[in-house]
Design an enzyme around this catalytic site. Structure first.
Site, PDB file in Angstrom:
ATOM      1  N   ASP A 187      66.072  52.585   6.154  1.00  8.12           N
ATOM      2  CA  ASP A 187      65.276  52.609   7.377  1.00  8.12           C
ATOM      3  C   ASP A 187      66.175  52.583   8.617  1.00  8.12           C
ATOM      4  OD1 ASP A 187      62.459  52.129   8.467  1.00  8.12           O
ATOM      5  OD2 ASP A 187      63.547  50.456   9.380  1.00  8.12           O
ATOM      6  N   GLU A 217      67.022  57.474   7.001  1.00  9.09           N
ATOM      7  CA  GLU A 217      66.010  57.863   7.987  1.00  9.09           C
ATOM      8  C   GLU A 217      66.738  58.263   9.265  1.00  9.09           C
ATOM      9  OE1 GLU A 217      62.268  56.554  10.706  1.00  9.09           O
ATOM     10  OE2 GLU A 217      63.731  55.074  10.137  1.00  9.09           O
TER      11      GLU A 217
HETATM   12  C1  GLC Z   1      61.316  53.172  10.708  1.00  8.10           C
HETATM   13  C2  GLC Z   1      60.046  53.140   9.936  1.00  8.10           C
HETATM   14  C3  GLC Z   1      58.932  52.698  10.847  1.00  8.10           C
HETATM   15  C4  GLC Z   1      59.283  51.327  11.364  1.00  8.10           C
HETATM   16  C5  GLC Z   1      60.655  51.302  12.013  1.00  8.10           C
HETATM   17  C6  GLC Z   1      61.153  49.893  12.197  1.00  8.10           C
HETATM   18  O1  GLC Z   1      61.276  54.106  11.736  1.00  8.10           O
HETATM   19  O2  GLC Z   1      59.780  54.379   9.360  1.00  8.10           O
HETATM   20  O3  GLC Z   1      57.690  52.685  10.201  1.00  8.10           O
HETATM   21  O4  GLC Z   1      58.319  50.926  12.308  1.00  8.10           O
HETATM   22  O5  GLC Z   1      61.623  51.929  11.217  1.00  8.10           O
HETATM   23  O6  GLC Z   1      61.456  49.301  10.968  1.00  8.10           O
END
Ligand code: GLC
Length: 572
Positions: free
Chosen positions: A201, A279
């Site tokens: 993440d 991500e």
């Molecule tokens: C990422 C996740 C999202 C979350 C953020 C903070 O972007 O996909 O859903 O709110 O991280 O953890």
């Protein structure tokens, strides 16, 4: 050759949002047992790997992305034994499982943070980022990406702590070796239980600029929000993006991050054939192609203002050229943070045809595809109209800022919050035309409202019985990909590069001795395409529309409106 590729290069991934997938114990919340009961469905759909959004105990300020314990299962989802059964049952069906790992921050309810905030001398004080204020305010002018200052004051110890996301998500201090070791232990905990990797993440946010300088942005966060909302063209989006980068320049992609990724890579490599998916859209996370993350998402494709043939060609040209030779691409068109692809790429009139077209694109471009649960039946965004139904804190924050600071009426604020809210794409999976869409039994109040369009054919049971449904199109195209090596291993060569309304490309795999041609008509008009394939023939593998194909010299390929055509190019 197919044979030479790693499993994660061949696989199609399917993201499960556990709270909304399947409710086995009838409490209105999805759970692991529910997922286990649907593994046959997923196997039959034809996906090869599952990405589970966070399943850890959490106070749910950010729907699970605020983790209170990295080595346990949220009680509403099950326990470790059920988790193990889930992994084993998935593996028995030859599906891999990756977990979501939130590295940047914990929940403010995590015992580490509770200790850290308990006193300046606490041994875990330095596990998070604490600073003295400046002139009666926060240490600097940084914002939280979710809105408001990035610093929250803790009256008990008289200091501020840093959070890139909500105040309930304090950032871990990754420059502290003890933090690293604790998180590495958490990773090993799950790897030891057989998981096949992690989706990491928000990797870009892990480190901050060590000097903590003010950002130089000249507009406020509210003004930036307005720029984003009003941006309709690619050029306007670029301006908003540039402003965002100025505002957050000291808070993302900071020194140390690539060394950390290399450490994580070494950690998972010690377990053999595992995968790390970041991500992020930054190619830099591939490192030299083989020493950082295995995959990062091609978000620029998904976020194109309009996904036109020209935009897709430009995206592919730029992305594929940028990748280091050993790196592998990865495409997606939707996830738990985005608008549902059925809406986003629909035009309100040809949505079903467009959904098929975009799936065909995703499954035939070069790279590993990621699907998001529910897209296979064409689930759409649900705009909530009752404030009490919001579960995403982004919705609450937006509503309050809109009324309190931006001078909007309650009705305007509600509409804006419904749009900003990620709840819209997280509603329960629609299994049947039955009360609560078959997600929970009749009479149960589900954690988010069910989209009523389950009664208009947007459900698994009815689509399974209809050979022409979107669900069966997913099955067919997933099978086609599995059975067609060139679609997995082949290189990518665009044809007819001037065409504005349709997209044609070849996927050629010398090792598998196979070439496929993909033709996608993005328009509502019939296209008369003539191709020079050097006298070679075209054998259809998948065609959304029946058509006659001429082969005198050049190949004639008429494309019906929104047609999907995949053919194999003959040897001779
Ligand atoms: C990422 C996740 C999202 C979350 C953020 C903070 O972007 O996909 O859903 O709110 O991280 O953890």
């Amino acid at each position: 050759m197919m044979f030479d590729l790693k499993w994660w290069q061949k696989a199609v991934f399917y993201q499960i949002y556990p709270r909304s997938f399947a409710d086995a114990n009838s409490d209105g919340i999805g759970d692991l047992e529910g997922i286990i009961q649907r593994l046959d469905y997923l196997q039959d759909l034809g996906v090869d790997a599952l990405w589970l959004s966070p399943h850890y105990p959490s106070p749910l300020v950010d729907c699970g992305y605020d983790v209170a314990d990295y080595t346990a299962v949220a009680p509403e989802y099950g326990d470790l034994a059920t988790f193990q059964r889930f992994v084993d049952e998935a593996h028995r069906r030859e599906m891999r499982v990756i977990l979501d790992l939130v590295l940047n921050h914990t929940s403010d309810q995590h015992p580490w943070f509770i200790e850290s905030r308990s006193g300046r001398d606490n041994p875990r004080r330095d596990w998070y980022i604490w600073r003295d204020g400046r002139a009666g305010g926060p240490p600097n002018n940084w914002y939280s990406t979710f809105g408001g200052p990035a610093w929250s004051y803790d009256p008990h110890t008289g200091q501020y702590y840093y959070h890139f996301f909500f105040r309930e998500q304090p950032d871990l201090n990754w420059r502290n070796p003890a933090v690293k070791q604790a998180m590495f232990q958490a990773m090993r905990f799950w790897l030891d239980r057989g998981v096949d990797g992690f989706r990491l993440d928000a990797v870009g946010t892990i480190f901050e600029e060590p000097g903590w300088p003010d950002h130089p942005a000249t507009i406020t966060q509210a003004e930036l929000g307005r720029l984003w909302r009003d941006a309709t063209t690619e050029a306007e989006r670029k301006i908003a993006q540039a402003e965002w980068e100025t505002m957050f320049k000291h808070q993302v992609e900071q020194p140390g991050i690539h060394e950390l990724m290399q450490e994580l890579r070494a950690l998972v490599d010690a377990y053999g054939d595992r995968v790390l998916v970041g991500e992020s859209e930054q190619i830099a996370y591939h490192g030299d192609g083989d020493n950082e993350l295995h995959l990062v998402f091609n978000f620029p494709l998904m976020n194109s203002a309009r996904l036109t043939p020209a935009a897709i060609r430009a995206n592919q040209q730029a992305r594929l050229a940028e990748l280091p030779p050993a790196a592998w691409p990865c495409n997606t068109l939707g996830n738990h943070d985005s608008s549902r692809m059925y809406n986003r790429y629909g035009d309100g009139r040809h949505d079903a045809a467009l959904a098929r077209l975009h799936l065909a694109l995703l499954l035939t471009l070069r790279g590993t595809p990621f699907l998001y649960n529910g897209e296979e039946i064409g689930m759409t965004d649900l705009y909530l109209t009752d404030r009490s139904h919001f579960r995403d804190s982004v919705a609450h924050w937006t509503y309050e800022a809109a009324v309190g600071e931006w001078g909007m009426t309650a009705a305007e604020a509600l509409a804006l919050a419904a749009e900003a809210s990620r709840d819209r794409c997280r509603t329960p999976m629609q299994w049947a035309n039955a009360p609560n869409a078959g997600f929970s039994p009749a009479g149960v109040t589900t954690w988010l409202p069910v989209n009523p369009n389950y009664a208009q054919g947007v459900n698994v049971a009815e689509q399974a019985a209809d050979p022409d449904s979107l669900l069966n199109t997913y099955r067919r195209l997933l099978r086609l990909r599995q059975e067609t090596p060139a679609l997995v291993t082949g290189d990518y060569t665009p044809l007819c590069e001037e065409a504005e309304e349709y997209l044609i490309y070849l996927r050629h795999s010398p090792a598998d001795n196979q070439t496929c041609l993909v033709a996608l008509n993005f328009s509502d008009r019939r296209q008369e395409v003539t191709l020079d394939l050097g006298g070679r023939r075209l054998r259809p593998l998948f065609a959304s529309h029946a058509h006659t194909q001429g082969e005198e010299g050049a190949v004639r390929l008429p494309l019906a409106p929104f047609a999907v055509y995949v053919g194999e190019v003959g040897q001779d």
